[in-house]
Write a protein that holds these residues in place. Sequence first.
Motif, mmCIF file in Angstrom:
data_model
loop_
_atom_site.group_PDB
_atom_site.id
_atom_site.type_symbol
_atom_site.label_atom_id
_atom_site.label_comp_id
_atom_site.label_asym_id
_atom_site.label_seq_id
_atom_site.Cartn_x
_atom_site.Cartn_y
_atom_site.Cartn_z
ATOM 1 N N LYS A 103 0.754 -1.322 -0.604
ATOM 2 C CA LYS A 103 0.625 0.012 -0.164
ATOM 3 C C LYS A 103 0.526 0.963 -0.012
ATOM 4 N N ARG A 104 1.806 1.443 0.714
ATOM 5 C CA ARG A 104 2.591 2.150 1.271
ATOM 6 C C ARG A 104 3.563 2.574 -0.258
ATOM 7 N N LEU A 105 3.674 1.122 -1.274
ATOM 8 C CA LEU A 105 4.634 1.774 -2.356
ATOM 9 C C LEU A 105 3.488 1.476 -3.715
ATOM 10 N N SER A 106 2.567 2.158 -3.297
ATOM 11 C CA SER A 106 1.456 2.176 -3.840
ATOM 12 C C SER A 106 1.085 3.634 -3.630
ATOM 13 N N LEU A 107 0.634 4.093 -3.256
ATOM 14 C CA LEU A 107 0.486 5.555 -2.562
ATOM 15 C C LEU A 107 1.418 6.309 -2.983
ATOM 16 N N PHE A 108 2.275 5.917 -2.764
ATOM 17 C CA PHE A 108 4.097 6.750 -2.851
ATOM 18 C C PHE A 108 4.102 7.130 -4.543
ATOM 19 N N ARG A 109 3.705 5.665 -5.644
ATOM 20 C CA ARG A 109 4.201 5.152 -7.325
ATOM 21 C C ARG A 109 2.784 6.603 -7.855
ATOM 22 N N SER A 110 1.815 5.975 -6.637
ATOM 23 C CA SER A 110 0.934 6.994 -7.955
ATOM 24 C C SER A 110 0.906 8.879 -7.781
ATOM 25 N N ALA A 111 1.954 9.183 -7.028
ATOM 26 C CA ALA A 111 2.180 10.686 -6.811
ATOM 27 C C ALA A 111 2.686 10.609 -8.382
ATOM 28 N N PRO A 112 2.327 12.029 -9.022
ATOM 29 C CA PRO A 112 2.919 12.712 -10.126
ATOM 30 C C PRO A 112 4.218 12.400 -9.932
ATOM 31 N N SER A 113 5.198 11.502 -11.245
ATOM 32 C CA SER A 113 6.087 11.154 -11.195
ATOM 33 C C SER A 113 7.595 12.432 -11.200
ATOM 34 N N GLU A 114 7.065 13.566 -11.619
ATOM 35 C CA GLU A 114 8.002 14.472 -11.177
ATOM 36 C C GLU A 114 8.263 14.960 -9.988
ATOM 37 N N VAL A 115 6.859 15.005 -8.822
ATOM 38 C CA VAL A 115 7.701 15.062 -7.096
ATOM 39 C C VAL A 115 8.344 13.997 -6.281
ATOM 40 N N ARG A 116 8.039 13.047 -7.741
ATOM 41 C CA ARG A 116 8.698 12.259 -6.890
ATOM 42 C C ARG A 116 10.117 11.953 -7.126
ATOM 43 N N HIS A 117 10.295 12.537 -8.491
ATOM 44 C CA HIS A 117 11.268 13.081 -9.015
ATOM 45 C C HIS A 117 12.463 13.880 -8.475
ATOM 46 N N ALA A 118 11.640 15.185 -7.823
ATOM 47 C CA ALA A 118 12.224 15.976 -7.327
ATOM 48 C C ALA A 118 12.744 15.776 -5.570
ATOM 49 N N ALA A 119 11.697 14.670 -5.094
ATOM 50 C CA ALA A 119 12.339 14.334 -3.852
ATOM 51 C C ALA A 119 13.680 13.488 -4.124
ATOM 52 N N ASN A 120 13.846 12.718 -4.892
ATOM 53 C CA ASN A 120 14.598 12.025 -4.866
ATOM 54 C C ASN A 120 15.955 12.416 -5.312
ATOM 55 N N THR A 121 15.479 13.534 -6.365
ATOM 56 C CA THR A 121 16.752 14.418 -6.742
ATOM 57 C C THR A 121 17.423 16.153 -5.434
ATOM 58 N N GLN A 122 16.482 16.007 -4.868
ATOM 59 C CA GLN A 122 17.169 17.060 -3.860
ATOM 60 C C GLN A 122 18.065 15.537 -2.637
ATOM 61 N N MET A 123 17.529 14.663 -2.380
ATOM 62 C CA MET A 123 18.123 13.447 -1.169
ATOM 63 C C MET A 123 19.945 13.349 -2.185
ATOM 64 N N TRP A 124 19.163 13.348 -3.823
ATOM 65 C CA TRP A 124 20.862 12.746 -4.233
ATOM 66 C C TRP A 124 21.806 13.911 -3.750
ATOM 67 N N SER A 125 21.840 15.339 -4.442
ATOM 68 C CA SER A 125 21.913 16.279 -4.568
ATOM 69 C C SER A 125 22.449 16.688 -2.746
ATOM 70 N N ALA A 126 21.542 16.320 -1.845
ATOM 71 C CA ALA A 126 22.200 16.712 -0.685
ATOM 72 C C ALA A 126 23.269 15.786 0.624
ATOM 73 N N HIS A 127 23.684 14.572 -0.594
ATOM 74 C CA HIS A 127 24.812 14.007 0.070
ATOM 75 C C HIS A 127 26.072 14.400 0.517
ATOM 76 N N ASP A 128 26.432 15.268 -0.418
ATOM 77 C CA ASP A 128 28.202 15.768 0.786
ATOM 78 C C ASP A 128 27.388 17.029 1.707
ATOM 79 N N ALA A 129 26.556 17.346 1.842
ATOM 80 C CA ALA A 129 26.061 17.704 2.864
ATOM 81 C C ALA A 129 25.605 17.347 4.517
ATOM 82 N N ILE A 130 25.350 16.110 3.895
ATOM 83 C CA ILE A 130 24.022 15.188 4.851
ATOM 84 C C ILE A 130 26.085 14.987 5.600
ATOM 85 N N VAL A 131 27.023 14.349 4.811
ATOM 86 C CA VAL A 131 28.216 13.634 5.080
ATOM 87 C C VAL A 131 29.227 14.957 6.120
#
Length: 134
Positions: free
Chosen positions: A105-133
């Motif tokens: 259910k969790r994955l179904s709900l997440f995957r039902s969100a617009p792809s640009e919303v999911r992509h934006a969250a992923n891209t933002q997290m990936w861009s934070a890697h150096d700051a996290i470290v």
Amino acid sequence: ELVATAGDAALVSEVFYRIADYYGNGVDVSLMPPEHRAVFLADHASGIVGNGGFDYLFSGTFEGDPSYGLALEAYELIGCDVAADAVRRALDVFPARKPPSDIEKRLSLFRSAPSEVRHAANTQMWSAHDAIVA
């Protein structure tokens, strides 16, 4: 010695592994002191997202953090607002920011969100890697 000689990534990795070794497999992260939990979850969650996006993160759970609120708090505690905001964006697709406990259910709900919303969250997290470290 490690603090004096290692770079940020090596230091974070070593501290993560020491925390994991201390608590063992299947640890309930809610029982960890906040300082341990912040390092453990910030590194672990970002590694998971780095390997497959929030889809990959939401395909599993952290014992003691079924809503990923402690993972979000970890980024707040380490002062990484970019990563914290990425987690909020990913959680925003769920009603009341509470992912269902059922993985399908969790994955179904997440995957039902617009792809640009999911992509934006992923891209933002990936861009934070150096700051996290750091």
